[in-house]
Design a protein around this motif. Structure first.
Motif, PDB file in Angstrom:
ATOM      1  N   ASP A  36       0.851  -1.197   0.000  1.00 42.94           N
ATOM      2  CA  ASP A  36       0.000   0.000   0.000  1.00 42.94           C
ATOM      3  C   ASP A  36       0.886   1.246   0.000  1.00 42.94           C
ATOM      4  O   ASP A  36       1.914   1.285   0.669  1.00 42.94           O
ATOM      5  N   TYR A 172     -14.075   8.288 -11.892  1.00 40.03           N
ATOM      6  CA  TYR A 172     -13.756   7.102 -11.083  1.00 40.03           C
ATOM      7  C   TYR A 172     -14.191   5.826 -11.799  1.00 40.03           C
ATOM      8  O   TYR A 172     -13.396   4.909 -12.025  1.00 40.03           O
ATOM      9  N   LYS A 176     -11.997   2.686 -13.422  1.00 43.12           N
ATOM     10  CA  LYS A 176     -12.152   1.280 -13.001  1.00 43.12           C
ATOM     11  C   LYS A 176     -12.536   0.419 -14.204  1.00 43.12           C
ATOM     12  O   LYS A 176     -12.081  -0.715 -14.343  1.00 43.12           O
TER      13      LYS A 176
END
Ligand SMILES: NC(=O)c1ccc[n+]([C@@H]2O[C@H](COP(=O)([O-])OP(=O)(O)OC[C@H]3O[C@@H](n4cnc5c(N)ncnc54)[C@H](O)[C@@H]3O)[C@@H](O)[C@H]2O)c1
Length: 352
Positions: A36, A172, A176
């Motif tokens: 991360d 967004y 995706k």
């Protein structure tokens, strides 16, 4: 996945990733590598209960950094990768789309590129059993007809299936959708063993307070206005994050390579109804010293540009083929979530 595997989770310090990491450490014997970047959306507190486990390893890295990805893959030699790292907030994507293009599209491409080299060099079972599970959203399908605008009330309203065409509305969801296409292409072209899951809206502990449910809970507890976009009639399907985590493990263990699985809670609700329920739970179970009904804090604000009207998932495929179904009802999960935030919000926020 059989026991004692090594699973690399990208975005494991985020809302869903941290719930997945907690589940994998507590309920399996797998080793978990959490990769991360630690953006604003991450929360290492969510991993406190597992961070001392000898089976948990944290790697701070950006999925756009191919050299780091290759080093981490070759050092830890994962048997599976579950890819959740992403920029995830629609409003931020409207204000500043560049970061979404970078992480969600370029980052996913970079991850696939480095996985292709890593996987190609594996041999035997390690090569043939490797899997990449790409975690995506139902927002890639755009939106569905809303009951308020449908004339024929007798016919059932449509739901998203795995065959629904992609029609993303926001930066967004477009980023995706692009990532999903890249993953599918790497499966078809290079044979990378990938699976995609598309899930509805999640809620639960540790979710960032910019998202609808935690925002409304935190604002209600702080006695701040509860901003509702437009009429509040937009419909979303809600799933508790722990049910999503169970679904991801089911897809990883039993899903077929090259396939997509839709994951939903069968819990369609208008945003305004969700907020009203939160207000009532806060009033009944948290108790506010001013005795002002929380519903009076609701404030209607200008709608989000391009706001999708309705999302609803048909999750028959994962239910019938893989045997998963959600266990947590929305009523129960929402009450637990409100109480969790009431008990875990930092004191300085509660009193501001
Ligand atoms: N939250 C939902 O309702 C929902 C629903 C369906 C699908 N999803 C998908 O699930 C995934 C996780 O969602 P979430 O709500 O937990 O998101 P989140 O924003 O809470 O967490 C994202 C995590 O990714 C990390 N990250 C961001 N950019 C990175 C980068 N360049 N390199 C490495 N790490 C990076 C962040 O630090 C953070 O820890 C996302 O891919 C999202 O699209 C979310």
């Amino acid at each position: 996945m059989s026991t004692n595997k090594t699973i690399l989770v990208t975005g494991g310090a985020g809302f869903i990733g941290s719930a997945l990491v907690r589940h994998l450490i507590k309920n399996t014997s797998h080793k978990v590598i959490n990769l991360d970047k630690l953006t604003y959306a991450s929360n290492l507190q969510a991993l406190k209960s597992v961070s001392n486990s000898p089976r948990y390893i944290f790697e701070r890295a950006d999925i756009c950094n191919g050299t780091r990805l290759s080093r981490i893959l070759n050092e830890h030699k994962p048997d599976a990768v579950i890819h959740l790292a992403a920029e995830s907030h629609v409003d931020r994507s409207i204000d500043k789309p560049a970061e979404f293009i970078q992480t969600n599209i370029i980052g996913t491409y970079t991850l696939l590129d480095r996985i292709t080299s890593y996987w190609s060099a594996l041999t035997g079972n390690k090569h043939s059993n490797f899997k990449l599970l790409h975690v995506s959203t139902d927002e890639v399908y755009g939106d569905l007809p809303h009951p308020d605008s449908v004339k024929d009330e007798a016919s059932p309203l449509p739901l998203f299936t795995e065959k629904s065409p992609y029609a993303p509305s926001s930066p967004y969801s477009a980023s995706k959708a692009s990532a999903d296409h890249i993953v599918r292409a790497w499966n078809r072209t290079y044979g990378i063993p990938t699976i995609i899951s598309n899930c509805s809206n999640n809620y639960g502990p540790y979710q960032n307070c910019e998202k609808l449910i935690p925002l409304m809970i935190c604002n209600a507890i702080m006695r701040k206005p509860l901003p509702i976009y437009g009429s509040g009639n937009q419909i979303r399907d809600w799933l508790h994050v722990d049910d999503h985590v169970e679904a991801l493990c089911t897809v990883l263990n039993k899903g077929k390579i090259g396939q997509t699985y839709n994951i939903g809670g069968n819990s369609e609700l208008r945003n305004i109804d969700v907020v009203n329920r939160i207000c009532d739970i806060v009033d009944q179970y948290v108790g506010m010293p001013d005795n002002v009904p929380s519903r009076s804090l609701i404030t209607y604000v200008a709608d989000r540009p391009g706001h999708d009207l309705r999302y609803a998932i048909n999750s028959n495929k994962i239910r019938t083929e893989l045997g998963w179904q959600p266990k947590i009802s929305f009523d129960y999960g929402l009450k637990e979530t409100v109480l969790w935030f009431a008990n875990n919000m930092p004191n300085h926020l509660k009193s501001s």
